[in-house]
Design a protein around this motif. Structure first.
Motif, PDB file in Angstrom:
ATOM      1  N   ARG A 159       0.833  -1.210   0.000  1.00  0.00           N
ATOM      2  CA  ARG A 159       0.000   0.000   0.000  1.00  0.00           C
ATOM      3  C   ARG A 159       0.867   1.259   0.000  1.00  0.00           C
ATOM      4  NH1 ARG A 159      -2.950  -3.281   3.544  1.00  0.00           N
ATOM      5  NH2 ARG A 159      -2.048  -2.217   5.355  1.00  0.00           N
ATOM      6  N   ALA A 160       1.953   1.252   0.757  1.00  0.00           N
ATOM      7  CA  ALA A 160       2.863   2.398   0.769  1.00  0.00           C
ATOM      8  C   ALA A 160       3.534   2.568  -0.585  1.00  0.00           C
ATOM      9  CB  ALA A 160       3.907   2.229   1.872  1.00  0.00           C
ATOM     10  N   ARG A 189       3.795   5.280  -5.934  1.00  0.00           N
ATOM     11  CA  ARG A 189       3.601   5.145  -7.377  1.00  0.00           C
ATOM     12  C   ARG A 189       2.577   6.170  -7.868  1.00  0.00           C
ATOM     13  NH1 ARG A 189      -0.287   3.415 -10.442  1.00  0.00           N
ATOM     14  NH2 ARG A 189      -1.506   2.694  -8.659  1.00  0.00           N
ATOM     15  N   GLU A 190       1.472   6.284  -7.152  1.00  0.00           N
ATOM     16  CA  GLU A 190       0.446   7.254  -7.537  1.00  0.00           C
ATOM     17  C   GLU A 190       0.969   8.679  -7.419  1.00  0.00           C
ATOM     18  OE1 GLU A 190      -3.129   6.535  -5.327  1.00  0.00           O
ATOM     19  OE2 GLU A 190      -3.628   4.758  -6.512  1.00  0.00           O
ATOM     20  N   ASN A 230       2.193   4.260 -13.823  1.00  0.00           N
ATOM     21  CA  ASN A 230       1.398   3.029 -13.787  1.00  0.00           C
ATOM     22  C   ASN A 230       2.334   1.903 -13.348  1.00  0.00           C
ATOM     23  OD1 ASN A 230       2.758   1.954 -16.117  1.00  0.00           O
ATOM     24  ND2 ASN A 230       1.360   3.088 -17.442  1.00  0.00           N
ATOM     25  N   TRP A 231       1.762   0.716 -13.147  1.00  0.00           N
ATOM     26  CA  TRP A 231       2.574  -0.388 -12.630  1.00  0.00           C
ATOM     27  C   TRP A 231       3.653  -0.825 -13.618  1.00  0.00           C
ATOM     28  CZ3 TRP A 231       2.905  -1.333  -7.747  1.00  0.00           C
ATOM     29  CH2 TRP A 231       1.846  -0.980  -6.915  1.00  0.00           C
ATOM     30  N   ALA A 274      11.169   3.764  -3.602  1.00  0.00           N
ATOM     31  CA  ALA A 274      10.094   4.485  -2.911  1.00  0.00           C
ATOM     32  C   ALA A 274      10.566   5.218  -1.661  1.00  0.00           C
ATOM     33  CB  ALA A 274       8.982   3.508  -2.535  1.00  0.00           C
ATOM     34  N   GLY A 275      11.817   4.997  -1.256  1.00  0.00           N
ATOM     35  CA  GLY A 275      12.295   5.625  -0.037  1.00  0.00           C
ATOM     36  C   GLY A 275      11.656   5.030   1.213  1.00  0.00           C
TER      37      GLY A 275
END
Length: 119
Positions: A15-16, A21-22, A27-28, A63-64
């Motif tokens: 979820r994080a 990403r959003e 997109n994925w 994503a850090g």
């Protein structure tokens, strides 16, 4: 599924990752290309399966995120200190006015207090 001390919360990590990403408007498929993590690994993660160590490291770096933040330390989920960290992020966010940060803090604090487990 009952969690035990030391369990990795793959769905919370996912979820994080999804939120980041959003935020980056990807997109994925673009995330897969940016990280070198296969689309099939990302699909399996969406289904609640854990990534392999190399994929986890790549995704966390991109994503850090710190994977250790998603490890159950108490047998009950993340420590309450997580709320303190979240509220600090609102105060440090330069895209928020002071008033907006305070409003977010108040909403999150109220929701947290309402929803947290009372043991």
């Amino acid at each position: 599924m009952n969690t035990q001390v030391g369990d990795f919360d793959a769905m919370a990590f996912y979820r994080a990752l999804d939120a980041e990403r959003e935020r980056k408007l990807l997109n994925w498929k673009q995330l897969s290309q940016a990280t070198g993590v296969s689309a099939s690994t990302l699909t399996r993660m969406a289904q609640g399966r854990r990534p392999d160590a190399d994929s986890l490291a790549k995704l966390a770096a991109w994503a850090g995120l710190n994977p250790a933040d998603y490890v159950d330390r108490m047998g009950r989920g993340p420590a309450e200190e997580s709320l303190t960290k979240v509220l600090a992020y609102f105060r440090a966010d330069s895209s928020l006015t002071k008033e907006a940060a305070v409003a977010l803090e108040e909403m999150v604090q109220a929701a947290y207090n309402r929803l947290k487990n009372k043991n």
